[in-house]
Design a protein around this motif. Structure first.
Motif, PDB file in Angstrom:
ATOM      1  N   LEU A 326       1.044  -1.256  -0.147  1.00  0.00           N
ATOM      2  CA  LEU A 326       0.076  -0.008  -0.097  1.00  0.00           C
ATOM      3  C   LEU A 326       0.945   1.044  -0.186  1.00  0.00           C
ATOM      4  N   THR A 327       2.052   1.496   0.809  1.00  0.00           N
ATOM      5  CA  THR A 327       3.072   2.438   0.666  1.00  0.00           C
ATOM      6  C   THR A 327       3.206   2.827  -0.712  1.00  0.00           C
ATOM      7  N   ARG A 328       3.613   1.712  -1.102  1.00  0.00           N
ATOM      8  CA  ARG A 328       4.134   2.394  -2.944  1.00  0.00           C
ATOM      9  C   ARG A 328       3.031   2.258  -3.447  1.00  0.00           C
ATOM     10  N   ARG A 329       2.391   2.461  -3.626  1.00  0.00           N
ATOM     11  CA  ARG A 329       1.569   2.827  -3.924  1.00  0.00           C
ATOM     12  C   ARG A 329       0.402   4.273  -3.507  1.00  0.00           C
ATOM     13  N   ALA A 330       0.986   4.592  -2.317  1.00  0.00           N
ATOM     14  CA  ALA A 330       0.314   6.134  -1.671  1.00  0.00           C
ATOM     15  C   ALA A 330       0.937   6.842  -2.792  1.00  0.00           C
ATOM     16  N   VAL A 331      -0.063   8.327  -2.888  1.00  0.00           N
ATOM     17  CA  VAL A 331      -0.295   9.249  -4.114  1.00  0.00           C
ATOM     18  C   VAL A 331       0.988  10.337  -3.174  1.00  0.00           C
ATOM     19  N   SER A 332       1.659   9.816  -2.096  1.00  0.00           N
ATOM     20  CA  SER A 332       2.654  11.385  -1.369  1.00  0.00           C
ATOM     21  C   SER A 332       2.814  10.106  -0.137  1.00  0.00           C
ATOM     22  N   PRO A 333       4.357  10.645  -0.161  1.00  0.00           N
ATOM     23  CA  PRO A 333       5.102  10.193   1.392  1.00  0.00           C
ATOM     24  C   PRO A 333       4.797  10.646   2.368  1.00  0.00           C
ATOM     25  N   ALA A 334       3.572  11.600   2.240  1.00  0.00           N
ATOM     26  CA  ALA A 334       3.064  11.773   3.271  1.00  0.00           C
ATOM     27  C   ALA A 334       1.838  10.856   3.972  1.00  0.00           C
ATOM     28  N   VAL A 335       1.166  10.328   2.563  1.00  0.00           N
ATOM     29  CA  VAL A 335       0.194  10.214   2.821  1.00  0.00           C
ATOM     30  C   VAL A 335       0.615   8.004   3.397  1.00  0.00           C
ATOM     31  N   GLY A 336       1.775   7.572   2.888  1.00  0.00           N
ATOM     32  CA  GLY A 336       2.365   6.484   3.031  1.00  0.00           C
ATOM     33  C   GLY A 336       2.499   6.821   4.519  1.00  0.00           C
ATOM     34  N   GLN A 337       3.518   7.825   4.800  1.00  0.00           N
ATOM     35  CA  GLN A 337       3.781   7.610   6.426  1.00  0.00           C
ATOM     36  C   GLN A 337       2.618   7.497   7.332  1.00  0.00           C
ATOM     37  N   LYS A 338       1.932   8.234   6.577  1.00  0.00           N
ATOM     38  CA  LYS A 338       0.825   8.249   8.025  1.00  0.00           C
ATOM     39  C   LYS A 338      -0.114   6.943   7.883  1.00  0.00           C
ATOM     40  N   LEU A 339      -0.023   5.728   7.178  1.00  0.00           N
ATOM     41  CA  LEU A 339       0.146   4.786   7.332  1.00  0.00           C
ATOM     42  C   LEU A 339       0.537   3.566   8.248  1.00  0.00           C
ATOM     43  N   LEU A 340       2.006   4.024   8.419  1.00  0.00           N
ATOM     44  CA  LEU A 340       3.272   3.922   8.787  1.00  0.00           C
ATOM     45  C   LEU A 340       3.168   3.257  10.286  1.00  0.00           C
ATOM     46  N   ASP A 341       2.512   5.072  10.583  1.00  0.00           N
ATOM     47  CA  ASP A 341       2.093   5.842  12.000  1.00  0.00           C
ATOM     48  C   ASP A 341       0.832   4.847  12.560  1.00  0.00           C
ATOM     49  N   ARG A 342      -0.133   4.601  11.692  1.00  0.00           N
ATOM     50  CA  ARG A 342      -0.890   3.649  12.361  1.00  0.00           C
ATOM     51  C   ARG A 342      -0.642   1.915  12.974  1.00  0.00           C
ATOM     52  N   LEU A 343       0.205   1.516  11.627  1.00  0.00           N
ATOM     53  CA  LEU A 343       0.902   0.599  11.890  1.00  0.00           C
ATOM     54  C   LEU A 343       1.964   0.329  13.483  1.00  0.00           C
TER      55      LEU A 343
END
Length: 517
Positions: A326-343
């Motif tokens: 999913l992070t590789r499909r994030a439209v921005s690093p911020a979106v990907g990082q938010k997912l990692l933060d939730r994990l």
């Protein structure tokens, strides 16, 4: 991806499925007997292997990584011989660092022009939002008012609602919290956000919120803090002010009765599929879920996104180990990082407990062929399709972006679905391999079976048989199109199996994440 799934016109399906050329395990399409010849491997089975389970495609040395869909799902605990059953007895979970690869797999979406988009028969509300169902909802601010709202809803029998054929029902959303909890707290905020999400949901033509009077989750504060506007369609009662249980039930019945004529005064009309927000769920998963139902639902969501709609993936513990997909499909690093933060939040939240995030899956998952959370997550993530990840939301937070999004939630199905509906989902698609008996209100649930045997056995509960992929009758893309068309019909008012069975009155389960004091 390479599979041994045949088309209807092709040769009979092989008893084994190879998902990717780099995999060192194969999947049993049907039960394999001890001593059964396996021509693909030139050997006989070393064990009895249930359908959906894995066998070694070749010798796997102790410590060697085991790959499924060319993704690491663990390592061999000992040497594993070709044809041997690969499961919890010889496969161990091994964590490892993953490159999030932010935005690396983002691909442009081939959007369908607005004038050519698919349509369904929806109910357009005055604010422009679109409903797929038309209920009147009763919400308890606290468990102490749960019985009252249930009694009010019980009054409105089918016979009493017969003069209002456009009203789908009066439903009580009772809950077990609202007091005895920390406030202010994250749990308190989540509860209020969830209740408010239901109160403003397009599928509710009118809402009655009932409280006791002395609870922490005060009705007046709930309404004010969440921007709800009291009026003809949003009414509130406080039992201690109204005169107690009997008086509040009587007042509530009268209030709902006054809402019914306006609620009934609606007509369905053609609207764009862009108004669809689909919550994606899976439960009772098996070894076929990641081969049939989940990727087929993902294909349907790719179609939905192309038509301007929204697909909501959730169940954060069930992307653990494959979050890079999913992070590789994030439209921005911020979106990907938010997912990692939730994990990361979940890792801290579940530390020291025997939760699924820490690797263990349920008995039904294990019996169905899933050895650990990485393997289950691999299939779960497929429900989201392949389009870019547009945004990551907190539990029950209003979803305001179209396309593929993620909403943080537990993996427990009723809690996850409750959050998705509170976020705005107007339909739920639920995949299952073992057979999950789930339904939801005010947004209906479509259930997708991963295999034909279960679909046939539980046909009263299952809407769509994705086992046709396994049988060789359809491929994943064809099944995705079939799912999309079924979604349009269900959104237009065609009853789902769970609705025909009356499910949904007890599946409202807000996330209880805090202490009880």
């Amino acid at each position: 991806m390479t599979t041994a799934v045949a088309t209807a016109a092709g040769p009979p399906p092989s008893p084994l499925i190879r998902l990717h050329e780099n995999d060192n395990v194969l999947i049993a399409r049907a039960p394999l007997a001890l001593g059964q010849a396996v021509p693909e491997l030139g050997l006989r089975m070393r064990a009895q292997v249930p359908a959906g389970h894995k066998i070694a495609a070749g010798r796997i040395a102790a410590g060697e990584k085991i790959r499924k869909y060319d993704t690491v799902i663990g390592a061999a605990m000992r040497d594993i011989e070709p044809g041997e059953h690969v499961h919890t007895h010889n496969l161990e979970l091994v964590d490892f660092d993953r490159d999030p690869g932010f935005c690396e797999d983002v691909r442009p979406v081939d959007y369908v022009p607005e004038a050519e988009r698919a349509t369904f028969m929806g109910i357009v509300r005055p604010d422009g939002s679109v409903a797929t169902r038309n209920f009147i909802g009763l919400i308890s601010s606290v468990n102490c008012s749960a019985t009252v709202i249930k009694q009010i809803a019980a009054h409105f029998t089918p016979e009493r609602l017969a003069p209002y054929p456009n009203v789908d029902g009066v439903v009580a959303f009772a809950q077990t919290s609202g007091c005895g909890m920390s406030s202010p707290s994250e749990h308190f905020d989540v509860l209020r956000r969830t209740l408010a999400g239901y109160a403003r949901h397009p599928n509710l033509a009118g809402v009655l919120i009932v409280g006791l009077g002395c609870e922490r989750n005060q009705v007046a504060d709930l309404v004010a803090s969440q921007g709800l506007v009291p009026g003809p369609h949003v009414r509130t009662f406080v039992m201690q002010d109204t005169g107690g249980t009997r008086a509040t039930i009587a007042e509530g019945i009268a209030a709902v009765a006054s809402m019914l004529p306006a609620a009934n005064d609606v007509r369905r009309q053609p609207v764009s599929a862009a108004h669809l927000k689909i919550g994606l769920e899976c439960g009772g998963s098996d070894g076929f879920s990641g081969i049939t139902a989940n990727p087929a639902l993902g294909a349907a969501m790719d179609i939905l996104v192309r038509h301007g709609g929204t697909a909501i993936l959730s169940e954060t513990p069930e992307i653990h180990g494959v979050e890079f997909m999913l992070t590789r499909r994030a439209v921005s690093p911020a979106v990907g990082q938010k997912l990692l933060d939730r994990l990361a939040w979940w890792e801290a939240y579940t530390r020291g407990h025997n939760g699924q995030f820490n690797g263990v899956v349920g008995p039904g998952n294990q019996a169905g062929g899933l050895a650990n959370i990485f393997e289950k997550s691999l299939g779960s993530a497929m429900k989201g399709g392949t389009t870019p990840l547009q945004a990551v939301y907190e539990y029950a937070e209003t979803i305001d972006k179209a396309g593929f999004v993620f909403m943080d939630s537990p993996g427990y199905d009723p809690v996850a679905s409750t959050g998705q509906i509170a976020s705005g989902a107007n339909l739920i698609c639920f995949t299952t391999g073992r057979g999950s008996m789930f339904g939801s209100k005010p947004s209906p649930t479509l259930k997708l079976a991963s295999n034909t045997a279960m679909f046939t056995r539980l046909e009263d509960d299952m809407d769509i048989n994705c086992g046709l992929i396994l049988d060789g009758a359809l491929d994943v893309q064809q099944m995705g199109e079939r799912i999309f068309q079924h979604i349009l019909r269900a959104a237009s008012g065609e009853p789902t199996k769970s609705e025909l069975l009356g499910l949904g009155d007890h599946e409202f389960v807000p996330w209880h994440m805090g202490i009880v004091s």
